[in-house]
Write an enzyme that holds these catalytic residues in place. Structure first.
Site, PDB file in Angstrom:
ATOM      1  N   HIS A   1       0.968  -1.271  -0.033  1.00 17.55           N
ATOM      2  CA  HIS A   1       0.171  -0.014  -0.124  1.00 17.55           C
ATOM      3  C   HIS A   1       0.652   1.311   0.089  1.00 17.55           C
ATOM      4  CE1 HIS A   1      -2.718  -2.856   2.551  1.00 17.55           C
ATOM      5  NE2 HIS A   1      -2.949  -2.667   1.270  1.00 17.55           N
TER       6      HIS A   1
ATOM      7  N   LYS B   1       6.372   6.501   7.364  1.00 21.01           N
ATOM      8  CA  LYS B   1       6.049   5.557   8.675  1.00 21.01           C
ATOM      9  C   LYS B   1       7.243   5.095   9.205  1.00 21.01           C
ATOM     10  CE  LYS B   1       2.379   3.871   5.636  1.00 21.01           C
ATOM     11  NZ  LYS B   1       1.686   2.694   5.012  1.00 21.01           N
TER      12      LYS B   1
ATOM     13  N   TYR C   1       2.342   1.081  13.618  1.00 13.68           N
ATOM     14  CA  TYR C   1       3.344   2.153  12.967  1.00 13.68           C
ATOM     15  C   TYR C   1       2.642   3.474  13.001  1.00 13.68           C
ATOM     16  CZ  TYR C   1      -0.140   1.322   9.186  1.00 13.68           C
ATOM     17  OH  TYR C   1      -1.260   1.048   8.588  1.00 13.68           O
TER      18      TYR C   1
ATOM     19  N   ASP D   1      -6.863  -6.166  -1.790  1.00 13.99           N
ATOM     20  CA  ASP D   1      -5.324  -6.149  -2.192  1.00 13.99           C
ATOM     21  C   ASP D   1      -5.192  -7.264  -3.385  1.00 13.99           C
ATOM     22  OD1 ASP D   1      -4.813  -4.667   0.092  1.00 13.99           O
ATOM     23  OD2 ASP D   1      -3.765  -5.934   1.531  1.00 13.99           O
TER      24      ASP D   1
END
Length: 181
Positions: free
Chosen positions: A62, A72, A132, A170
């Site tokens: 992603h 991140k 995260y 996905d």
């Protein structure tokens, strides 16, 4: 904290100093000034995310496009995960390169992922907790992704395709060549 470079420009492995004694364990998992010094500029995390995944769940690859791109700082709090990033920055020396690392509660490693990279992971144990920080808010209109089995990337997920647990969303992601012809 020890900081190591990866093959992807601006992507770093962070290894905390772990203090153990009779009480247990202590480690510093985030130090803003140290990270800003490494990156050469300000960094402001605005959102923390956490997922819990069973073994063989694959999430990704992603990314957020344009002005909503996210840097991140990820780590595994419980369990183990194969973490994967792909450089999508067309002007980067490492454009289209892949980096993989195992993050786990056992090695306590973290990965700093700069803006412009696709990210995904495969849970290697049941109840793997992946946490995260993001420096930009999630914006649904800017989400995108690359299919996990893109032949150009040739990512070795370490298990047969038939054993992967992947969301329908996905499974419909695009190939890299469709996004970056």
């Amino acid at each position: 904290m020890e900081i190591k470079s990866t093959n992807i420009q601006g992507c770093y492995i962070l290894e905390p100093v772990i203090c153990r004694d009779a009480r247990g364990v202590f480690m510093e998992t985030f130090h803003k000034k140290k990270l800003e010094t490494l990156l050469g500029g300000p960094l402001e995390f605005v959102q923390d995310n956490q997922s819990v995944s069973n073994r063989n769940v694959l999430r990704g690859l992603h990314f957020q496009k344009g002005e909503h791109a996210q840097a991140k700082l990820g780590r595994v709090v419980r369990g183990r995960a194969l973490d994967v990033v792909v450089d999508l920055r067309e002007k980067s020396k490492s454009f289209r390169e892949v980096f993989t690392i195992e993050l786990s509660e056992y090695n306590n490693l973290q990965l700093f992922i700069p803006r412009g990279l696709a990210h995904g992971f495969l849970a290697l144990e049941d109840q793997t907790v992946f946490s995260y920080k993001c420096d930009a808010y999630y914006y649904p209109g800017s989400e995108s992704g690359i299919i996990y089995n893109d032949p150009e990337l040739a990512i070795d997920w370490g298990i047969p395709d038939s054993e992967l647990i992947i969301s329908e969303k996905d499974r419909r992601l695009q190939y890299l060549k469709e996004l970056f012809p």
